[in-house]
Design an enzyme around this catalytic site. Structure first.
Site, PDB file in Angstrom:
ATOM      1  N   GLU A 252      16.877  46.119  46.500  1.00 58.64           N
ATOM      2  CA  GLU A 252      18.019  45.949  46.098  1.00 58.64           C
ATOM      3  C   GLU A 252      19.100  47.103  46.634  1.00 58.64           C
ATOM      4  O   GLU A 252      20.301  46.813  47.163  1.00 58.64           O
ATOM      5  CB  GLU A 252      18.079  46.135  44.514  1.00 58.64           C
ATOM      6  CG  GLU A 252      19.546  46.079  44.180  1.00 58.64           C
ATOM      7  CD  GLU A 252      19.455  46.043  42.242  1.00 58.64           C
ATOM      8  OE1 GLU A 252      18.370  45.709  41.706  1.00 58.64           O
ATOM      9  OE2 GLU A 252      20.776  46.051  41.770  1.00 58.64           O
ATOM     10  N   GLN A 289      46.557  62.323  69.225  1.00 59.94           N
ATOM     11  CA  GLN A 289      45.214  62.756  69.080  1.00 59.94           C
ATOM     12  C   GLN A 289      44.588  62.883  67.676  1.00 59.94           C
ATOM     13  O   GLN A 289      43.373  62.503  67.684  1.00 59.94           O
ATOM     14  CB  GLN A 289      45.264  64.522  69.194  1.00 59.94           C
ATOM     15  CG  GLN A 289      43.769  64.936  69.589  1.00 59.94           C
ATOM     16  CD  GLN A 289      43.849  66.394  69.858  1.00 59.94           C
ATOM     17  OE1 GLN A 289      44.790  67.309  69.181  1.00 59.94           O
ATOM     18  NE2 GLN A 289      43.107  66.886  70.902  1.00 59.94           N
TER      19      GLN A 289
END
Ligand SMILES: Cc1cc2nc3c(=O)[nH]c(=O)nc-3n(C[C@H](O)[C@H](O)[C@H](O)COP(=O)(O)OP(=O)(O)OC[C@H]3O[C@@H](n4cnc5c(N)ncnc54)[C@H](O)[C@@H]3O)c2cc1C
Length: 387
Positions: A252, A289
């Site tokens: 799970e 940037q």
């Protein structure tokens, strides 16, 4: 097109058959389910018809043996399917629970008669599966569940309630965690398979729970009031439910990890594409940037996550995925999902906060990944036990 930063990366377990499966799954999710996304969100649950269609295409029960109608594959096939579902942005069908969890319990612990009775219906999509462990008084402390099943002749009589049950509104078949011995903790827990078609006497579905995300998938409360379940529907033996859950929970958690990485990949793809086309201060966002740094960070996190996930998938396919490693995967990958999606959303600026852009939905959908399947705090507890 590969996710930016993942050029040339191929899952070490991947074979041509996985590519064919991925193509089929992608076509199903994008062409047959996604066109209904808006309606499904409003309706608050998937269409039954989509489960049936998935079954018809052979997409349910991929790891179930062919003799029960399944695909005869293994967890890698389930992983491909779930990856494609998230990558496509489809969130209505509770396949992660239906195929990733419920069929596994029946296949692993069911008697031959039980397997023949229920697996073909789950695989064809005629039956929708759910699993109910969590109760209103608490989910983390599984041993403290209070829903009880008392033996009476050939039946168990069940009383109690469950909450937050995925697929709960539509479910026809429920793996139900009960106490068959109320004086014991772990050893008092058993799993019963409940047939819910037609809402039998003593069983009631509560309200559909309104959530901040995952709007097209149903989550419900379930009530049991002298609800009779044939004793023949006991999975395995009385008192073995807790051990069965502990054995199944690693899968799970891996299922949750698969969704987490697919979501990261999708977010990185969308944010990179947006950063290339959107301009600010006379140049594309990617020309700034900071945007490049953020994308470099999330692309790296995603690729590292993918390799860890693939290592776990391989371990699981070999039957060697231990509890702590599965907990590490659930912890690391879902924390990564929330962080990556959040940082990608930021790149979209105000548009990222609007429902018009799918990144906002991904942000809301991601949050629960740190909660269900055992909270991330419980994951740390499990990891700490092997240190
Ligand atoms: C959308 C959704 C779908 C779900 N689907 C299912 C399903 O299909 N089936 C099902 O059975 N359940 C399902 N759940 C329930 C889910 O597994 C539980 O919510 C989860 O296990 C936590 O239980 P709880 O909500 O009762 O929180 P609690 O157990 O009350 O925990 C509250 C907080 O306390 C922390 N905490 C608890 N114990 C400790 C501890 N020992 N140390 C440190 N911190 C601790 C928890 O980490 C959490 O932060 C679902 C939940 C959601 C929201």
């Amino acid at each position: 097109m590969p996710t930016p930063g993942m050029d040339g990366y191929v899952e070490p377990w991947r074979k041509p058959e996985h590519d064919d499966l991925a193509e089929l799954a992608r076509a199903f999710f994008t062409k047959e389910v996604l066109p209904h996304a808006e309606r499904l969100e409003q309706q608050g649950h998937p269409d039954r018809e989509h489960y049936r269609r998935a079954g018809e295409l052979g997409l349910l029960g991929l790891s179930i043996p062919e003799e029960y109608g399944g695909g005869g594959g293994d967890f890698t096939h389930e992983a491909v399917l779930l990856h494609e579902q998230t990558l496509a942005g489809e969130g209505s069908l509770g396949i992660a629970v239906h195929s990733g969890i419920v069929t596994g319990y029946i296949n692993e612990y069911g008697s031959e008669e039980q397997k023949q009775r229920w697996l073909p219906g789950l695989v064809s999509g005629e039956l929708i599966g759910a699993i109910a462990i969590t109760e209103p008084d608490g989910g983390s402390d599984v041993q403290a569940i209070r829903t009880k099943a008392i033996r009476d002749g050939d039946d168990y009589v069940v009383n109690g309630s469950k909450t937050f049950i995925t697929n709960g509104i539509l479910a026809d078949l429920l793996v139900l965690a009960v106490k068959t011995d109320t004086s014991a903790r772990a050893h008092g827990i058993s799993l019963l398979i409940c047939e819910l078609t037609g809402d039998p006497e003593g069983f009631r579905r509560g309200r559909k729970i309104e959530k901040i995300g995952l709007h097209s998938n149903d989550t419900a409360e379930l009530f049991f009031d002298d609800f009779r379940v044939p004793a023949a529907n006991l999975l395995g033996t009385e008192g073995s439910g807790f051990i069965q859950m502990m054995q199944q929970l690693p899968q799970e958690r891996l299922v949750i990890g698969v969704g987490a990485v697919a979501a990261m990949q999708r977010a990185v793809e969308m944010a990179t594409a947006y950063a290339k086309e959107r301009t600010a201060f006379g140049k594309p966002l990617l020309g700034h940037q900071n945007t490049r740094m953020v994308l470099a960070d999330v692309a790296t996190r995603t690729r590292v996550s993918r390799t860890f996930l693939d290592d776990c998938i391989q371990r699981h396919a070999r039957g060697e995925l231990d509890v702590a490693t599965a907990a590490m995967a659930k912890l690391y990958l879902t924390e990564g999902q929330c962080e990556v999606v959040d940082r990608c959303l930021q790149i979209f600026g105000g548009y990222g906060y609007t429902t018009e852009y799918p990144i906002s939905k991904m942000y809301a959908d991601a949050r629960v990944q740190k909660i269900y399947g055992g909270t991330n705090e419980i994951m740390k507890e499990l990891i700490s036990r092997v240190l």
